[in-house]
Design an enzyme around this catalytic site. Structure first.
Site, PDB file in Angstrom:
ATOM      1  N   GLU A  90       2.629 -20.978 -12.108  1.00 36.68           N
ATOM      2  CA  GLU A  90       1.622 -21.903 -12.622  1.00 36.68           C
ATOM      3  C   GLU A  90       1.218 -21.660 -14.066  1.00 36.68           C
ATOM      4  OE1 GLU A  90      -2.585 -23.908 -11.196  1.00 36.68           O
ATOM      5  OE2 GLU A  90      -1.851 -22.122 -10.177  1.00 36.68           O
ATOM      6  N   LYS A 130      -6.526 -21.934   3.927  1.00 36.36           N
ATOM      7  CA  LYS A 130      -6.492 -22.954   4.990  1.00 36.36           C
ATOM      8  C   LYS A 130      -5.217 -22.827   5.826  1.00 36.36           C
ATOM      9  CE  LYS A 130      -7.221 -26.101   1.812  1.00 36.36           C
ATOM     10  NZ  LYS A 130      -7.855 -25.357   0.700  1.00 36.36           N
ATOM     11  N   ASP A 190       2.147 -18.711  -6.972  1.00 34.47           N
ATOM     12  CA  ASP A 190       0.816 -19.112  -7.418  1.00 34.47           C
ATOM     13  C   ASP A 190       0.024 -17.812  -7.519  1.00 34.47           C
ATOM     14  OD1 ASP A 190      -1.621 -20.201  -8.020  1.00 34.47           O
ATOM     15  OD2 ASP A 190      -1.472 -21.827  -6.568  1.00 34.47           O
ATOM     16  N   ASP A 201       1.456 -24.619  -4.505  1.00 35.59           N
ATOM     17  CA  ASP A 201       0.233 -24.723  -3.709  1.00 35.59           C
ATOM     18  C   ASP A 201       0.506 -24.819  -2.207  1.00 35.59           C
ATOM     19  OD1 ASP A 201      -1.634 -24.653  -5.807  1.00 35.59           O
ATOM     20  OD2 ASP A 201      -1.333 -26.779  -6.233  1.00 35.59           O
ATOM     21  N   THR A 225      -8.458 -20.647  -7.861  1.00 33.87           N
ATOM     22  CA  THR A 225      -9.145 -19.883  -8.909  1.00 33.87           C
ATOM     23  C   THR A 225     -10.638 -20.178  -8.930  1.00 33.87           C
ATOM     24  OG1 THR A 225      -7.122 -19.900 -10.247  1.00 33.87           O
ATOM     25  CG2 THR A 225      -9.149 -19.312 -11.369  1.00 33.87           C
ATOM     26  N   LYS A 267      -4.979 -33.099   3.860  1.00 33.87           N
ATOM     27  CA  LYS A 267      -5.295 -33.306   2.452  1.00 33.87           C
ATOM     28  C   LYS A 267      -4.685 -34.617   1.985  1.00 33.87           C
ATOM     29  CE  LYS A 267      -5.150 -31.416  -2.202  1.00 33.87           C
ATOM     30  NZ  LYS A 267      -4.615 -30.387  -3.118  1.00 33.87           N
ATOM     31  N   ASP A 295      -5.057 -14.322 -13.057  1.00 28.76           N
ATOM     32  CA  ASP A 295      -3.933 -15.259 -12.996  1.00 28.76           C
ATOM     33  C   ASP A 295      -2.761 -14.749 -13.835  1.00 28.76           C
ATOM     34  OD1 ASP A 295      -5.046 -18.116 -11.780  1.00 28.76           O
ATOM     35  OD2 ASP A 295      -6.601 -16.982 -12.797  1.00 28.76           O
ATOM     36  N   SER A 307      -8.260 -22.748  -1.460  1.00 27.64           N
ATOM     37  CA  SER A 307      -6.902 -22.221  -1.547  1.00 27.64           C
ATOM     38  C   SER A 307      -6.089 -22.340  -0.266  1.00 27.64           C
ATOM     39  CB  SER A 307      -6.942 -20.747  -1.977  1.00 27.64           C
ATOM     40  OG  SER A 307      -7.273 -19.906  -0.878  1.00 27.64           O
TER      41      SER A 307
END
Length: 456
Positions: free
Chosen positions: A152, A367, A219, A393, A224, A381, A127, A364
């Site tokens: 992030e 999708k 991101d 995101d 993660t 979602k 990250d 993540s």
């Protein structure tokens, strides 16, 4: 095989960013520029066995990958954002290379390099390493004063005295990655970066976004939790201009080219890869997807890290959403974890509109990639009360789906608003992404009909 009317040539590694367009109709090469051609339909091999279904790791078609480079249609504003898109794709390729190395180590034995943030979500050296790498490269290419990044991660955890070894690992990982910059057609540093420089690169990603100006949204490792479990994750980078997503790049290092493998954990995929290695030179896993707003085109290319001996600049394929419009044949995606999403509500919605397949639960923004590539048709979602969606995101994935022919809105049918800071403020209940307008309309109606009983 259909041939398109334009080709764009990219300079070799270390070259400049000038774009050359060669209008042509025959199969010759002009000055190193490669013709574009549409990719052939892909067939995936699958064999049945007494113990179950044995899936091919690679494509059945053994023909070479089509010679297609970074593309821009005649409709796109090539001059306006060509360099930005070029650099973004290259730096995401670099980031994927970094992540692959780190994930292989984490899956093996370096579990001590996983830390937790204030919200208990995991964070790794990947990250911070990706954030530092992307920040440094963008600053070098466009000038520090011209680069603003919403991202992030911060340096609070890294800066603690008891995390000295962790910080050293991050610095080392960043320098290994930047040393490979020429492989990706980018210029690396003249000397290795020091601790202070790496921390500064991470800290520069402190923009709060908003409705005015240009800024990048990153991101570094989306998903993660999937990353540390050895499964799916993504590197997501988008460019915003006056509150709108202009271009998006999505790196998916573990994305299988045979979509049936999306239903299996990557541990099983790795095992099968060892038992039955994929054909040398075939594109069996990993990709970078990218698109520019208004182009009506989205593209996918293999990872350079896996195709070092391949002519990666000319291996892209155009991607499009699925043509499935009957819910009975549609596949819907949802997050793996239930923490910030209601599986029961999405399952009820799917059933009410006629979806009969089991959900594809993937970590993540993979999708978004699945819908853009036509491997799934619906992503829903609906966050639990109190959770706020963050722009990093979704930004890159949204523009890629839209340019691939899909639809992404909130549950009220309104476009997602990326102009109000780091959160998707004003979001109506949830997010719905579909491969087409008919499916999207059915989902919207189902949400309206059942929302009062959702308890969300």
């Amino acid at each position: 095989m259909a041939w398109l009317s334009h080709a764009i040539y990219l300079p070799p590694a270390g070259g400049n960013f000038q774009v050359h367009i060669f209008p042509t109709r025959d199969r010759a090469r002009y000055g190193g520029g490669f013709l574009l051609r549409s990719s052939s339909s892909t067939r995936f091999a699958a064999a049945s066995a007494a113990c179950g279904r044995i899936l091919s790791l690679s494509e059945e078609d053994g023909s070479p990958i089509p010679s297609v480079g970074f593309h821009r249609s005649a409709r796109m504003e090539v001059e306006t954002y060509s360099k930005e898109l070029d650099v973004a794709v290259r730096v995401v390729q670099m980031a994927c290379s970094l992540c692959q190395r780190v994930q292989n180590e984490l899956v093996g034995w370096k579990r001590d390099e996983i830390k937790s943030k204030d919200d208990d979500s995991p964070v790794t050296i990947a990250d911070w390493g990706v954030q530092a790498t992307v920040s440094w490269v963008l600053s070098q290419c466009f000038g520090i004063e011209n680069v603003s990044i919403v991202a992030e991660e911060d340096v609070q955890t890294l800066s603690k005295k008891d995390n000295t070894a962790l910080l050293e690992s991050v610095v080392g990982t960043v320098n290994v990655c930047l040393a490979e910059a020429p492989t990706f057609g980018l210029k690396g540093p003249e000397r290795a970066l020091g601790t202070k420089e790496v921390l500064e690169a991470i800290s520069r990603c402190n923009s709060n976004g908003g409705p005015k100006g240009r800024f990048w949204v990153l991101d570094p490792v989306d998903g993660t939790l999937g990353f540390v479990r050895g499964d799916q994750y993504a590197v997501a980078l988008a460019l915003m201009e006056d509150g709108e997503v202009i271009l998006g790049v999505l790196g998916c290092p573990n994305y299988p080219m045979n979509k049936a493998w999306l239903n299996y954990h990557q541990h099983y995929y790795r095992l099968m890869s060892k038992l039955s290695p994929p054909t040398s030179g075939c594109w069996h896993k990993g990709c970078v997807m990218y698109a520019q707003k208004g182009s009506g085109e989205a593209w996918m290319q293999p990872l350079i890290h896996d195709y070092g001996k391949f002519d990666w600049q000319n291996c892209a394929r155009k991607i499009q959403v699925s043509s499935v419009s009957d819910p009975a044949f549609a596949t819907f995606c949802e997050p793996v974890e239930k923490t910030n999403s209601s599986h029961s509500f999405t399952a009820g919605l799917a059933h009410s509109v006629g979806v009969r397949k089991q959900p594809l639960r993937v970590y993540s923004m993979v999708k978004y990639a699945a819908i853009a590539r036509g491997d799934a048709e619906i992503f829903m979602k609906f966050a639990r009360a109190g959770y706020k969606e963050k722009i990093w995101d979704h930004a890159a994935g949204v523009v890629i789906i839209q340019e691939a022919g899909g639809v992404v809105t909130d549950a009220g049918g309104r476009p997602l608003d990326f102009s109000r800071g780091i959160y998707l403020e004003g979001l109506d209940r949830g997010i719905i992404a579909c491969s087409g307008a008919l499916l999207h309309e059915k989902i919207i109606k189902a949400v309206d009909a059942s929302w009062d009983s959702s308890n969300l």
